[in-house]
Design an enzyme around this catalytic site. Structure first.
Site, PDB file in Angstrom:
ATOM      1  N   ASP A  51       0.784  -1.082  -0.091  1.00 43.45           N
ATOM      2  CA  ASP A  51       0.022  -0.073  -0.036  1.00 43.45           C
ATOM      3  C   ASP A  51       0.864   1.517   0.001  1.00 43.45           C
ATOM      4  O   ASP A  51       1.645   1.383   0.822  1.00 43.45           O
ATOM      5  CB  ASP A  51      -0.938   0.170   1.214  1.00 43.45           C
ATOM      6  CG  ASP A  51      -1.749   1.232   1.245  1.00 43.45           C
ATOM      7  OD1 ASP A  51      -2.946   1.091   0.532  1.00 43.45           O
ATOM      8  OD2 ASP A  51      -1.411   2.207   2.004  1.00 43.45           O
ATOM      9  N   TYR A  56       2.896   9.967  -0.445  1.00 38.99           N
ATOM     10  CA  TYR A  56       3.895   9.507   0.522  1.00 38.99           C
ATOM     11  C   TYR A  56       5.225   9.877   0.015  1.00 38.99           C
ATOM     12  O   TYR A  56       6.301   9.599   0.548  1.00 38.99           O
ATOM     13  CB  TYR A  56       3.805   8.123   0.824  1.00 38.99           C
ATOM     14  CG  TYR A  56       2.425   7.116   1.235  1.00 38.99           C
ATOM     15  CD1 TYR A  56       1.545   8.248   1.716  1.00 38.99           C
ATOM     16  CD2 TYR A  56       2.355   5.855   1.168  1.00 38.99           C
ATOM     17  CE1 TYR A  56       0.546   7.599   2.204  1.00 38.99           C
ATOM     18  CE2 TYR A  56       1.044   5.525   1.699  1.00 38.99           C
ATOM     19  CZ  TYR A  56       0.133   6.272   2.251  1.00 38.99           C
ATOM     20  OH  TYR A  56      -0.909   5.795   2.642  1.00 38.99           O
ATOM     21  N   LYS A  85      -2.880   5.953  -4.636  1.00 40.09           N
ATOM     22  CA  LYS A  85      -3.840   6.835  -4.349  1.00 40.09           C
ATOM     23  C   LYS A  85      -3.666   8.536  -4.908  1.00 40.09           C
ATOM     24  O   LYS A  85      -2.696   8.940  -5.217  1.00 40.09           O
ATOM     25  CB  LYS A  85      -3.797   7.129  -2.932  1.00 40.09           C
ATOM     26  CG  LYS A  85      -3.999   5.896  -2.159  1.00 40.09           C
ATOM     27  CD  LYS A  85      -3.932   5.964  -0.647  1.00 40.09           C
ATOM     28  CE  LYS A  85      -3.710   4.671   0.177  1.00 40.09           C
ATOM     29  NZ  LYS A  85      -2.464   4.253   0.387  1.00 40.09           N
ATOM     30  N   HIS A 118      -7.656   9.406  -2.332  1.00 40.74           N
ATOM     31  CA  HIS A 118      -7.029   9.457  -1.125  1.00 40.74           C
ATOM     32  C   HIS A 118      -7.682  10.074  -0.006  1.00 40.74           C
ATOM     33  O   HIS A 118      -7.926   9.450   1.244  1.00 40.74           O
ATOM     34  CB  HIS A 118      -5.856  10.027  -1.205  1.00 40.74           C
ATOM     35  CG  HIS A 118      -4.619   9.717  -0.278  1.00 40.74           C
ATOM     36  ND1 HIS A 118      -3.404   9.690  -0.340  1.00 40.74           N
ATOM     37  CD2 HIS A 118      -4.850   9.430   1.084  1.00 40.74           C
ATOM     38  CE1 HIS A 118      -2.851   9.202   0.546  1.00 40.74           C
ATOM     39  NE2 HIS A 118      -3.669   9.067   1.582  1.00 40.74           N
TER      40      HIS A 118
END
Ligand code: A2P
Length: 324
Positions: A51, A56, A85, A118
């Site tokens: 994931d 990120y 996402k 997201h």
């Protein structure tokens, strides 16, 4: 049916999601390279579901890690389930596919297994992922989320992604999509914070009724990043009830915290950048909680959210004002 290391849940579009996934988001104290290294360890110990997210900032490194494990013969691409996402500056329909393509290019993958919105909260469209005004306040935008969803459906039709879903949506936001005219694909999942203190029993019941999988993040109580999380909040892994059950079963509190969610039909994301703990977190298939243990752990729920993201509170689509 007994849970096994390769257990999957069949999604409402026919694809399968492994019941346990490796979370790759790292606090700033870690380098992006460490996220890559930990991803390799995770694949080596058995994780097949990874994931990640544009936000990120580590899709290059995580993609490299996945490809290196394909190159050395540990896995094939089809063994891996990769989730990405769509970040909040890309909700306007014309920005959706380019955002997905940018992630795929960073990852150097041909397709994602799952692509999620997201969060329902939208920020000003543009290149800045955190657009702010002169006073330092986030600049919001408010595209109809159903239009964003239609653009995700087109990405699935274009073969860029196998399955599409959402994250941080509350029930009424899920319903908005489920009830939209001309809906082509239902969201396959809602990825939300979920742990013994926020056990999501109501949202889970709703999701099950709609054949939507609930995917849990921060299942171990999050990494408690200072900027985001109240440092005085109680810690999942220190909960006395959890520790009593763990001691009885001769397992770690983390393993029991994960098993509790797995047995309730939740897909669990666990995150660790420590090789021993990554390994430990995959060892959750050789023991079971009794119905009584599950009930006992149900009792520690306090509807307590670690990641309430207060800077979003004024957005009309802030998801956490509703009970669930
Ligand atoms: P570390 O990376 O040092 O292992 P979440 O998945 O809820 O976001 O939790 C992540 C946090 O939990 C990280 O701080 C991680 O630290 C810690 N953690 C992960 N696995 C374990 C474990 N098995 N035992 C104790 N702490 C763990």
């Amino acid at each position: 049916m007994a849970l096994k290391p390769d257990s999957c849940v069949v999604l409402n579009d026919g694809h399968k999601i492994p019941v346990i996934g490796f979370g790759t988001y790292a606090p700033d104290t870690y380098t992006k390279e460490q996220a890559g290294e930990s991803t390799k360890v995770a694949i080596d110990v058995g994780f097949r579901h990874i994931d990640c997210a544009f936000m990120y900032g580590n899709e290059v490194e995580v993609g490299q890690a996945i490809r290196s494990k394909i190159a050395d013969g540990t896995v094939k691409r089809e063994d891996i389930f990769y989730t990405g996402k769509l970040w909040s500056n890309n909700h306007t329909p014309e920005r959706v596919q380019p955002a997905l393509e940018k992630s795929l290019n960073d990852l150097q993958l041909d397709y994602m297994d799952l692509f999620l919105i997201h969060t329902p909260v939208e920020l000003k469209p543009g290149d800045d992922p955190f657009p702010k005004d002169e006073d330092g306040k986030l600049i919001f935008n408010n595209t109809d989320i159903r239009d964003t969803w239609k653009a995700l459906e087109a990405c699935k039709d274009a073969g860029l992604v196998r399955s599409i879903g959402v994250s941080n949506f509350n029930r009424s936001q899920l319903e908005l999509i489920l009830n939209m005219p001309g809906l082509k694909y239902k969201p396959v999942c809602d990825q939300v914070e979920c742990h013994i203190f926020l056990n999501q029993s109501k949202l889970l019941k709703f999701c099950k009724s709609q054949d939507i999988v609930l995917v849990g993040y921060s299942v171990l109580g999050s990494s408690r990043v200072e900027n985001w999380i109240d440092q005085n909040s109680p810690q999942v892994l220190e909960d006395p009830v959890l520790n009593t059950v763990a001691k009885k079963l001769k397992r770690s509190p983390a393993q029991v915290a994960m098993r509790y969610l797995l047995q309730r039909g939740i897909v669990v994301l666990a995150k660790s950048f420590n090789p021993e703990r990554i390994k430990q977190n995959f060892q959750v298939f050789d023991f079971e909680l009794s119905d009584e243990d599950v009930l006992t752990l149900d009792g520690v729920n306090k509807n307590m959210r670690y990641l309430s993201i207060d800077v979003w509170k004024e957005h009309p689509k802030y998801p956490f004002h509703d009970e669930y």
